[in-house]
Design a protein around this motif. Structure first.
Motif, PDB file in Angstrom:
ATOM      1  N   MET A 152       0.810  -1.221   0.000  1.00 23.26           N
ATOM      2  CA  MET A 152       0.000   0.000   0.000  1.00 23.26           C
ATOM      3  C   MET A 152       0.839   1.266   0.000  1.00 23.26           C
ATOM      4  O   MET A 152       0.346   2.331   0.340  1.00 23.26           O
ATOM      5  CB  MET A 152      -0.885   0.011   1.251  1.00 23.26           C
ATOM      6  CG  MET A 152      -1.823  -1.152   1.295  1.00 23.26           C
ATOM      7  SD  MET A 152      -2.825  -1.061   2.765  1.00 23.26           S
ATOM      8  CE  MET A 152      -3.530  -2.678   2.743  1.00 23.26           C
ATOM      9  N   VAL A 153       2.109   1.140  -0.327  1.00 24.83           N
ATOM     10  CA  VAL A 153       2.979   2.304  -0.150  1.00 24.83           C
ATOM     11  C   VAL A 153       3.794   2.623  -1.389  1.00 24.83           C
ATOM     12  O   VAL A 153       4.655   3.496  -1.345  1.00 24.83           O
ATOM     13  CB  VAL A 153       3.932   2.083   1.038  1.00 24.83           C
ATOM     14  CG1 VAL A 153       3.143   1.872   2.310  1.00 24.83           C
ATOM     15  CG2 VAL A 153       4.843   0.905   0.798  1.00 24.83           C
ATOM     16  N   TRP A 154       3.530   1.925  -2.514  1.00 29.22           N
ATOM     17  CA  TRP A 154       4.461   2.020  -3.635  1.00 29.22           C
ATOM     18  C   TRP A 154       4.653   3.445  -4.141  1.00 29.22           C
ATOM     19  O   TRP A 154       5.700   3.781  -4.663  1.00 29.22           O
ATOM     20  CB  TRP A 154       3.994   1.094  -4.759  1.00 29.22           C
ATOM     21  CG  TRP A 154       2.853   1.646  -5.555  1.00 29.22           C
ATOM     22  CD1 TRP A 154       2.957   2.431  -6.662  1.00 29.22           C
ATOM     23  CD2 TRP A 154       1.457   1.497  -5.312  1.00 29.22           C
ATOM     24  NE1 TRP A 154       1.706   2.773  -7.122  1.00 29.22           N
ATOM     25  CE2 TRP A 154       0.772   2.211  -6.324  1.00 29.22           C
ATOM     26  CE3 TRP A 154       0.712   0.818  -4.349  1.00 29.22           C
ATOM     27  CZ2 TRP A 154      -0.618   2.276  -6.373  1.00 29.22           C
ATOM     28  CZ3 TRP A 154      -0.664   0.887  -4.410  1.00 29.22           C
ATOM     29  CH2 TRP A 154      -1.321   1.606  -5.411  1.00 29.22           C
ATOM     30  N   LEU A 155       3.619   4.285  -3.950  1.00 28.46           N
ATOM     31  CA  LEU A 155       3.716   5.614  -4.558  1.00 28.46           C
ATOM     32  C   LEU A 155       4.781   6.478  -3.885  1.00 28.46           C
ATOM     33  O   LEU A 155       5.205   7.478  -4.446  1.00 28.46           O
ATOM     34  CB  LEU A 155       2.346   6.301  -4.503  1.00 28.46           C
ATOM     35  CG  LEU A 155       2.246   7.571  -5.350  1.00 28.46           C
ATOM     36  CD1 LEU A 155       1.017   7.534  -6.237  1.00 28.46           C
ATOM     37  CD2 LEU A 155       2.226   8.812  -4.478  1.00 28.46           C
ATOM     38  N   HIS A 156       5.250   6.080  -2.703  1.00 19.25           N
ATOM     39  CA  HIS A 156       6.251   6.934  -2.051  1.00 19.25           C
ATOM     40  C   HIS A 156       7.585   6.935  -2.821  1.00 19.25           C
ATOM     41  O   HIS A 156       8.457   7.728  -2.514  1.00 19.25           O
ATOM     42  CB  HIS A 156       6.458   6.546  -0.582  1.00 19.25           C
ATOM     43  CG  HIS A 156       7.164   5.259  -0.341  1.00 19.25           C
ATOM     44  ND1 HIS A 156       6.882   4.447   0.726  1.00 19.25           N
ATOM     45  CD2 HIS A 156       8.166   4.632  -0.994  1.00 19.25           C
ATOM     46  CE1 HIS A 156       7.668   3.389   0.705  1.00 19.25           C
ATOM     47  NE2 HIS A 156       8.462   3.480  -0.327  1.00 19.25           N
ATOM     48  N   HIS A 157       7.701   6.076  -3.822  1.00 19.56           N
ATOM     49  CA  HIS A 157       8.903   6.123  -4.648  1.00 19.56           C
ATOM     50  C   HIS A 157       8.852   7.245  -5.676  1.00 19.56           C
ATOM     51  O   HIS A 157       9.833   7.483  -6.369  1.00 19.56           O
ATOM     52  CB  HIS A 157       9.113   4.785  -5.355  1.00 19.56           C
ATOM     53  CG  HIS A 157       9.414   3.663  -4.404  1.00 19.56           C
ATOM     54  ND1 HIS A 157      10.690   3.358  -4.010  1.00 19.56           N
ATOM     55  CD2 HIS A 157       8.605   2.825  -3.729  1.00 19.56           C
ATOM     56  CE1 HIS A 157      10.652   2.346  -3.149  1.00 19.56           C
ATOM     57  NE2 HIS A 157       9.399   2.008  -2.958  1.00 19.56           N
ATOM     58  N   PHE A 158       7.694   7.902  -5.791  1.00 16.95           N
ATOM     59  CA  PHE A 158       7.616   8.997  -6.773  1.00 16.95           C
ATOM     60  C   PHE A 158       6.585  10.051  -6.365  1.00 16.95           C
ATOM     61  O   PHE A 158       5.712  10.407  -7.145  1.00 16.95           O
ATOM     62  CB  PHE A 158       7.348   8.462  -8.186  1.00 16.95           C
ATOM     63  CG  PHE A 158       6.265   7.421  -8.264  1.00 16.95           C
ATOM     64  CD1 PHE A 158       4.967   7.776  -8.564  1.00 16.95           C
ATOM     65  CD2 PHE A 158       6.555   6.076  -8.051  1.00 16.95           C
ATOM     66  CE1 PHE A 158       3.970   6.820  -8.638  1.00 16.95           C
ATOM     67  CE2 PHE A 158       5.558   5.114  -8.127  1.00 16.95           C
ATOM     68  CZ  PHE A 158       4.260   5.487  -8.426  1.00 16.95           C
ATOM     69  N   PHE A 159       6.753  10.552  -5.155  1.00 12.46           N
ATOM     70  CA  PHE A 159       5.946  11.714  -4.732  1.00 12.46           C
ATOM     71  C   PHE A 159       6.136  12.874  -5.693  1.00 12.46           C
ATOM     72  O   PHE A 159       5.276  13.726  -5.839  1.00 12.46           O
ATOM     73  CB  PHE A 159       6.405  12.179  -3.349  1.00 12.46           C
ATOM     74  CG  PHE A 159       5.964  11.304  -2.216  1.00 12.46           C
ATOM     75  CD1 PHE A 159       4.684  10.782  -2.158  1.00 12.46           C
ATOM     76  CD2 PHE A 159       6.832  11.026  -1.183  1.00 12.46           C
ATOM     77  CE1 PHE A 159       4.285   9.990  -1.093  1.00 12.46           C
ATOM     78  CE2 PHE A 159       6.441  10.237  -0.121  1.00 12.46           C
ATOM     79  CZ  PHE A 159       5.166   9.717  -0.073  1.00 12.46           C
ATOM     80  N   THR A 160       7.318  12.909  -6.354  1.00 16.10           N
ATOM     81  CA  THR A 160       7.675  14.033  -7.204  1.00 16.10           C
ATOM     82  C   THR A 160       7.045  13.945  -8.582  1.00 16.10           C
ATOM     83  O   THR A 160       7.351  14.741  -9.448  1.00 16.10           O
ATOM     84  CB  THR A 160       9.193  14.081  -7.370  1.00 16.10           C
ATOM     85  OG1 THR A 160       9.619  12.777  -7.750  1.00 16.10           O
ATOM     86  CG2 THR A 160       9.874  14.468  -6.083  1.00 16.10           C
ATOM     87  N   MET A 161       6.173  12.946  -8.789  1.00 15.86           N
ATOM     88  CA  MET A 161       5.557  12.836 -10.098  1.00 15.86           C
ATOM     89  C   MET A 161       4.484  13.897 -10.288  1.00 15.86           C
ATOM     90  O   MET A 161       4.060  14.168 -11.399  1.00 15.86           O
ATOM     91  CB  MET A 161       4.971  11.440 -10.285  1.00 15.86           C
ATOM     92  CG  MET A 161       4.558  11.142 -11.709  1.00 15.86           C
ATOM     93  SD  MET A 161       4.000   9.463 -11.893  1.00 15.86           S
ATOM     94  CE  MET A 161       5.493   8.658 -12.382  1.00 15.86           C
ATOM     95  N   GLY A 162       4.034  14.476  -9.180  1.00 17.42           N
ATOM     96  CA  GLY A 162       3.065  15.552  -9.306  1.00 17.42           C
ATOM     97  C   GLY A 162       1.641  15.141  -8.968  1.00 17.42           C
ATOM     98  O   GLY A 162       0.698  15.822  -9.347  1.00 17.42           O
ATOM     99  N   ALA A 163       1.470  14.023  -8.257  1.00 17.78           N
ATOM    100  CA  ALA A 163       0.141  13.675  -7.771  1.00 17.78           C
ATOM    101  C   ALA A 163      -0.297  14.735  -6.764  1.00 17.78           C
ATOM    102  O   ALA A 163       0.531  15.466  -6.216  1.00 17.78           O
ATOM    103  CB  ALA A 163       0.162  12.291  -7.121  1.00 17.78           C
ATOM    104  N   GLY A 164      -1.593  14.798  -6.509  1.00 17.73           N
ATOM    105  CA  GLY A 164      -2.101  15.825  -5.610  1.00 17.73           C
ATOM    106  C   GLY A 164      -1.684  15.588  -4.171  1.00 17.73           C
ATOM    107  O   GLY A 164      -1.160  14.531  -3.806  1.00 17.73           O
TER     108      GLY A 164
END
Lengths: 261, 660
Positions: free
Chosen positions: B328-340
């Protein structure tokens, strides 16, 4: 501190992000330091050679202790979560910075392997040198016509990816004049190491004069149009700053949308 | 005839030529030694075709050791490059060569060192700890190992024939698409991971079935040793995560081979989808590596504190929580992608929550020592090294889980330092502890303690020297993957210190080699005289003799308690006084089919990398034929009669009694 851009920021966003790091680190030390002390003290006291210490081989659970170390990290993480939620919104890169000064938009295009800066309000463009006025919020609109990069000026604040076919926003503001190192933080191929630029923060007056100077230098600085962009977009490394006395206002959108067709 | 393969594929610079030559010499040397000792037949019968999980485990460890050497050389070359490449000095590696090296380093260490160390230990330990004679699917187990070996071979072949990917270890598109990476490098990357990854997935299925169905009578789930719980968590992650990797690599392959547009910039492709997919495998992968280390420390700390594990139920809950949360945490590898902000905050908080069960585990290990008798053996040294490094790395990790802080730290050397702290301090130290701890079980002698501790000190000192500068460099705005940098950054002194640290770690590795060699040469001095229980163990693997007989357990044990051996010893009913009633034991016969499948798998990969279509098709057909042949073979098992078991067991008893 001169060599530590993250610890010595020159803009409000960078400052907030640094302070956030310090708060989070201190909170975590509340757990880490006891762990270090406990590891040292327990291992020393209950070493096998240290006879006379209590030995309870079957003592394998204690709801009191276990509750303590479920609850204690939970409490720390709860505090950190609140900080995270608030700071994620307060420092959302796509959110404009509140300021009496009118924001300046700069369109950023990551190319193989250089940065193109288009100033839609000034109708000029530059490569690998971004001049910005101090005390003015800057809205960087970021895309790429190359593999994914990450646009980063460490002294001013955090980074955002530059992706082909996507437009991201990063709002930053410089509070102190100076030349700040800018770079790509996401590997993009052989010329990546030289994909650096200078973010030059000057007073508003100096900035206006600079922009007017570029716009006036029509004999030395070419116009940025679709054909000259094509030439620029070809891979090249360690490119010295280049200036364009005029810039096609539709170019940025065309770069973003070329992949959508 | 040879697709895209031309003579140009064999032209390299002198560094690669030297590496290829040394690889060739090593192979020739091993072949010559085998010929001289007349050991080819022995190698084939006893090892290459074996279906014995213990031998397969040993083979995993051997491959991991060889690959660790390769990955370590990569690391030293990178550290050397960055130590010298300041300002006008561009270092001794070209940009493209440097890019290949850091890509290869990551791929080597994760896929071909850490994974085989984990699966090697799983093979060696899981059946023994759960009181089983084998894994659920012994043939599949051998296929898994050999597919992994084929992937490793294809990876190494890229050094000699053509080149490897220069994209970073996760090969983000669009950089990894044909438009920007037209050569064979990314294809090698796809297929070495695809082949090895299928091996990992099959292993996962196998061990899941093994743990669920083959536990000794009485071993309810809540009686399982902590290592088994952690292995179970690992395997659940493997089974759910690896199909995602396979599918993602498959789509990238379709993009590159058939000009499709899953992840291309143009024609409706979406590279962001790739980044999401690869990390929804990649983040669980981190826990696939670290959970086994947690399991090892649970065993080691308990045994060397002569005390039962503290907070068993808490530990199980923590393991389960980590297993679930890691998806449930994979997105923390790319916070800088520009998600809200909402999305980033959600994933940031989910990431931090993992720190809670991890913290609970650390407190429980510390309290396992509390009121125990702590023996400072080498495995315990690794444990303390783990506590010192892992808490530091965890702190760095939680810091980066705050999205707004991560914007300044992402892709910097701070990040590089963080994940090396987790993988070296967490995974490697844990596996080293496990290796030292279980070594006597399979050899009959312990590893030299003094050399082991010297190795430890080199590793820990070298580790801090190598990675603390990287944390600092992160705050100086240094990003990862730079083959040179401006002198005005002031980074060079720190890079030099980091280089020195890497050399000290390399000395630590030499001590580990010396430890193994010395312990083997003077094995009588290190002999385990307890018939297989040198550490006063608690779990079932220490109840069988050493070396472990092919059938593991002459009689399937009863394991109605946690720490069954410890309890039996305490009640005075160990070792058993009277001879038990033996029964016939059925075991799998050797099979050459897994080796053949792997050889064909290698050729398939090689063919598809170089677009040699006939070779790829013929190899694929060969694999299908081999599987059909195997399926038609009804004579795949043999029986050791009860009388034979009795004879073997009494022989073992006698040989034990004769020892001093």
């Amino acid at each position: 501190m001169n060599r530590f851009p993250l610890l010595d920021p020159k803009g409000i966003i960078g400052l907030d992000e640094r302070n956030l790091m310090i708060v989070a680190a201190v909170l975590m030390l509340l757990v880490v330091i006891p762990v270090y002390i406990m590891a040292f003290v327990i291992a020393r006291r209950y070493r096998a050679g240290n006879t006379g210490r209590e030995y309870r081989p079957d003592w394998g659970s204690s709801w009191r202790y276990e509750l303590a170390w479920w609850a204690f990290p939970c409490a720390v993480i709860l505090v950190l979560s609140i900080i995270t939620w608030q700071s994620s919104h307060a420092l959302d890169p796509s959110q404009p910075i509140a300021s009496p000064a009118a924001p300046l938009t700069i369109q950023v295009v990551a190319l193989d392997w250089k940065w193109l800066f288009i100033y839609p309000q000034q109708h000029i463009a530059s490569v690998n040198l971004a001049v910005i006025p101090v005390g003015t919020p800057i809205d960087f609109e970021i895309t790429a016509d190359a593999p994914m990069n990450s646009f980063w000026i460490p002294r001013l604040g955090g980074q955002i990816y530059a992706m082909p076919g996507m437009a991201t926003h990063l709002h930053l503001m410089a509070d102190v004049p100076g030349d700040y190192r800018g770079l790509s933080a996401n590997f993009s191929g052989a010329g990546f190491s030289d994909m650096t630029f200078t973010a030059r923060a000057e007073s508003a007056g100096e900035f206006t004069a600079w922009a007017a100077g570029i716009a006036a230098a029509t004999t030395t600085d070419p116009a940025l149009t679709a054909p000259s962009f094509e030439a620029l977009a070809k891979p090249s490394t360690a490119v010295a700053p280049v200036f364009y006395s005029s810039a096609d206002p539709a170019l940025y959108n065309e770069i973003v949308k070329q992949y959508v067709r | 005839m040879f697709g895209n393969l031309t003579a140009a594929a064999f032209e390299h610079n002198w560094i690669v030529n030297a590496a290829v030559a040394s690889m060739g010499l090593a192979l020739v040397g091993v072949a010559a030694l085998l010929t001289y000792l007349r050991r080819w037949r022995w190698l084939w019968r006893e090892w290459l075709t074996t279906l014995d999980h213990k031998r397969i485990g040993v083979m995993y460890l051997v491959v991991a050791a060889v690959m660790l050497f390769k990955g370590g050389v990569d690391a030293l070359m990178m550290r050397g490059q960055q130590a010298v490449a300041a300002g006008a000095a561009q270092g001794y590696l070209s940009a493209n060569h440097y890019d290949q090296i850091f890509t290869a380093h990551g791929v080597t260490m994760i896929f071909f060192v850490a994974m085989p160390l984990v699966f090697g230990l799983f093979n060696l330990i899981i059946p023994l700890q759960i009181g089983s004679r084998d894994v659920a699917f012994p043939f599949l187990n051998a296929v898994s190992f050999w597919l992994f070996a084929a992937g490793a071979a294809l990876f190494n072949a890229s050094l000699a024939v053509g080149h490897f990917a220069a994209t970073g270890w996760l090969a983000y598109p669009p950089l990894s698409e044909l438009a920007y990476s037209p050569g064979v490098g990314v294809d090698y990357w796809i297929w070495c991971l695809q082949i090895a990854g299928i091996g990992s997935l099959l292993s996962g299925i196998n061990f899941l079935a093994t743990i669920i169905t083959m536990r000794a009578p009485g071993m309810k789930l809540m009686k399982m040793p902590m290592f088994i719980w952690n292995a179970l968590g690992t395997i659940v992650l493997v089974v759910f995560a690896f199909p995602v990797l396979t599918a993602t690599l498959g789509m990238l392959f379709l993009d590159r081979f058939f000009s499709m547009h899953f992840f291309t910039a143009a024609a409706g492709g979406n590279a962001m989808m790739y980044v999401n997919l690869i990390w929804s495998w990649g983040h669980p992968e981190v826990y696939i590596l670290v959970l086994p280390a947690f399991g090892i420390f649970s065993e080691v700390v308990s045994v060397f504190s002569e005390k039962k594990i503290f907070g068993y139920a808490s530990m199980v809950a923590a393991t389960a929580a980590i297993t679930l949360l890691s998806f449930m945490v994979w997105l923390h590898h790319f916070f800088t992608m520009g998600a809200g902000a909402d999305v980033n905050a959600f994933f940031g908080i989910a990431t931090m929550v993992i720190a809670i069960p991890t913290g609970v585990k650390i407190f429980n290990w510390l309290f396992t020592m509390y009121k125990g008798r702590v023996h400072f053996t080498t495995p315990m040294y690794w444990f303390f090294g783990f506590v010192a490094t892992f808490t530091l790395g965890g702190m760095a990790g939680v810091l980066m889980a705050v999205p707004a802080a991560d914007f300044e730290l992402h892709n910097s050397l701070f990040l590089v330092a963080h994940f090396h702290t987790m993988i070296v301090g967490g995974v490697l130290f844990g596996l080293f502890a496990g290796f030292t701890y279980w070594f006597p079980k399979f050899t009959g002698f312990k590893l030299d303690e003094r050399l082991g501790k010297w190795a430890f000190w080199c590793w820990i000192v070298g580790f801090f020297l190598a990675f603390v500068p990287l944390y600092i460099l992160g705050f100086m705005g240094a990003t990862r993957r730079l083959d040179h940098y401006a002198a005005s950054t002031g980074w060079q002194p720190l890079f030099i210190v980091a280089g020195i640290g890497a050399v000290i770690i390399a000395i630590g590795v030499l001590f580990q080699l010396a430890q193994i060699v010395v312990s083997i040469l003077w094995r009588e001095r290190y002999r385990d005289t307890t018939n297989g229980d040198p550490w006063n163990g608690r779990t079932l693997e220490w109840s069988v003799g050493t070396p472990v007989p092919v059938y593991n357990f002459a009689v399937i044990p009863n394991a109605a308690e946690r720490d069954p051996l410890w309890e039996a010893k305490r009640r005075g009913c160990w070792p058993p006084k009277e001879n038990p009633a033996y029964e016939d034991i059925t075991l799998p016969r050797n099979s050459a089919v897994p080796v053949i499948i792997a050889a064909l798998g290698f050729l398939f990969g090689f063919g598809i990398v170089w677009h040699i279509v006939w070779l790829a098709l013929a190899s694929a057909a060969g694999i299908v034929a081999a599987l059909i042949t195997r399926s038609c073979d009804n004579d795949t098992e043999y029986v050791i009669s009860a009388a034979e078991v009795e004879r073997m067991e009494s022989q073992r008893m006698e040989s034990r009694l004769q020892k001093p």
